[in-house]
Design an enzyme around this catalytic site. Sequence first.
Site, PDB file in Angstrom:
ATOM      1  N   TYR A 285      41.345 -92.330 -84.201  1.00  0.00           N
ATOM      2  CA  TYR A 285      41.305 -93.799 -84.245  1.00  0.00           C
ATOM      3  C   TYR A 285      39.874 -94.322 -84.388  1.00  0.00           C
ATOM      4  O   TYR A 285      39.024 -94.079 -83.529  1.00  0.00           O
ATOM      5  CB  TYR A 285      41.933 -94.342 -82.971  1.00  0.00           C
ATOM      6  CG  TYR A 285      42.492 -95.732 -83.091  1.00  0.00           C
ATOM      7  CD1 TYR A 285      43.730 -95.949 -83.677  1.00  0.00           C
ATOM      8  CD2 TYR A 285      41.785 -96.827 -82.611  1.00  0.00           C
ATOM      9  CE1 TYR A 285      44.261 -97.229 -83.775  1.00  0.00           C
ATOM     10  CE2 TYR A 285      42.310 -98.110 -82.708  1.00  0.00           C
ATOM     11  CZ  TYR A 285      43.558 -98.296 -83.291  1.00  0.00           C
ATOM     12  OH  TYR A 285      44.071 -99.563 -83.386  1.00  0.00           O
ATOM     13  N   TYR A 333      40.720 -97.319 -95.213  1.00  0.00           N
ATOM     14  CA  TYR A 333      42.075 -97.291 -95.798  1.00  0.00           C
ATOM     15  C   TYR A 333      42.776 -98.612 -95.496  1.00  0.00           C
ATOM     16  O   TYR A 333      43.013 -99.427 -96.380  1.00  0.00           O
ATOM     17  CB  TYR A 333      42.850 -96.088 -95.268  1.00  0.00           C
ATOM     18  CG  TYR A 333      44.285 -96.022 -95.757  1.00  0.00           C
ATOM     19  CD1 TYR A 333      44.594 -96.131 -97.113  1.00  0.00           C
ATOM     20  CD2 TYR A 333      45.338 -95.843 -94.859  1.00  0.00           C
ATOM     21  CE1 TYR A 333      45.915 -96.074 -97.557  1.00  0.00           C
ATOM     22  CE2 TYR A 333      46.655 -95.773 -95.293  1.00  0.00           C
ATOM     23  CZ  TYR A 333      46.940 -95.896 -96.633  1.00  0.00           C
ATOM     24  OH  TYR A 333      48.245 -95.838 -97.071  1.00  0.00           O
TER      25      TYR A 333
END
Lengths: 390, 138
Positions: A285, A333
Amino acid sequence: MSSLRGKTAIVGMADTKVGKLPHIGATELCVEAAMLALEDAGISKDQVDGLVTCHSMTEPHMYHAEAVAEYMQIFPRYCVTANAGGGTTFSVLQNAAAAIATGICKTIVISMADCLRTGLTRDQAMALQSSTGHPQFEIPYGPTVPAFYALIARAHMEQYGTTPEQMAAVAVNGRNYAAMNPRAQMRDPITIEDVLASRMIADPLHLLDCSLVSDGGAAVVLTSAEQAKDFPTDPVYLLGFGEGHGHEHISQARSLTTSAAVESGRRAFRMAGMGPGDISVAQIYDCFTPVLLIELEDLGFCSKGEAGAFVAAGETALTGSLPMNTNGGLLSYCHPGNPGSMFGLTEAVAQLRGDSGERQVSNAETALVHGQGGIMSSHATVILGQEQVL
Amino acid sequence: MSEHSGKVCPQSRPGTEPYWQACKRHEFLIQQCKECGNHQFYPRIICTSCSSRAVNWIPASGRGTVLTWTVVRRAVSNAYAAEVPYVIALIKLQEGPVLMSIVRGCEPESIHAGMTVEVSFEEWSDQVSMPVFVTTSG
Ligand SMILES: [Zn+2]
């Protein structure tokens, strides 16, 4: 109760388009992700008896998973909404695996989506996200989400000598992979100098140290290891789960520089019977660049204070010892908020199937996915593997 | 008071009412456990150290040091935009507990870990006096 190791497998997965999606709302995007994942698994919606979603900030439902089930006209026996994102995404994955392992249900779709980019104004997004702060003792002072994380970044710099250049290397790592991912929201190459020259948001975090604001959704289909063999896709087995929960509000953290990823990682590795050296590819993360450095250290991939040098030396690149965030991550992304961790999960599955195209890690047999939520508050780690590592 | 209009004012709850009432009087309270002596903030009905329910309100020194900080350059909302750049810090009180606050009265560039600060109060509305921290000479 016996271990969940190898009891369940992911047999379907999909990401929706990500980025700016003005013509679809969050509920539809959640359904779209679920349908794409079912298509990938080669089954119809009527073969699903479990559904897991997460709350949407742009189209909230008090009973979110139930609303999505109703929309799809499916009638699951197991129906759960993840409270938030980050670590809770994989907490519900662990719960779903337990539900399958104990026979509560057989096949679960986990689908999460939101539209933070087009569904909210910038001010709404800032206010909603910063509401993770304490309503009486933090929020009134006007901290932003980058400010919360900047407090951690500064503490890590003070304690270990971590530099802005090393944090910038995390952003560059993500962008290098995004350049190889045709679906990524941000693909233009960047350098460490570009990150350092980008606008300061909350010292020491620059604009390019912060993740994106996106629309997007992702879903997986989870079933038992026995049933997985009947699906057309190569099953990806869930080998280890671990959670760690340290605090909710950053002012109450036990430590600013060591997180509950220590516990979540240790628990997941113990269940999987593996260690950091056994991992082929990691999806960790990366809502802000310093977060990733702390997680790399706490998960045991580096000693404390060493992650900055590790990333700056290229160890997380495709040619390095630990290819990481191979879809471009939340930094390049996409990051639609609560669903964020799901894209790391689907990318891990793609890598283990050998479907990651130009960014494929060679001989990837095992993957680690890690999510964190709140302000380094709740952590969850998942270890996945191909059949031969079962 | 207009410079604070639109900000998120804290809404006191039954468990925090004494704290905010004291702020109105420009007194800064924390809690101390009668059983084990532990100091804590924010206020709770139990001692986080020994679980005793005998937690008392005590006046705190109002002094502490900066543990970590950031300079917010992009405000959370328009109500805070006039204060940009503003310093958000975690402050370790002399008594031990850590809290978040804003630090006033210094150039953002001059702030550093270990800097000593003390509490001060700002009138944010008729109902709310907000504790903030200011730098001290020593
Ligand atoms: Zn006590």
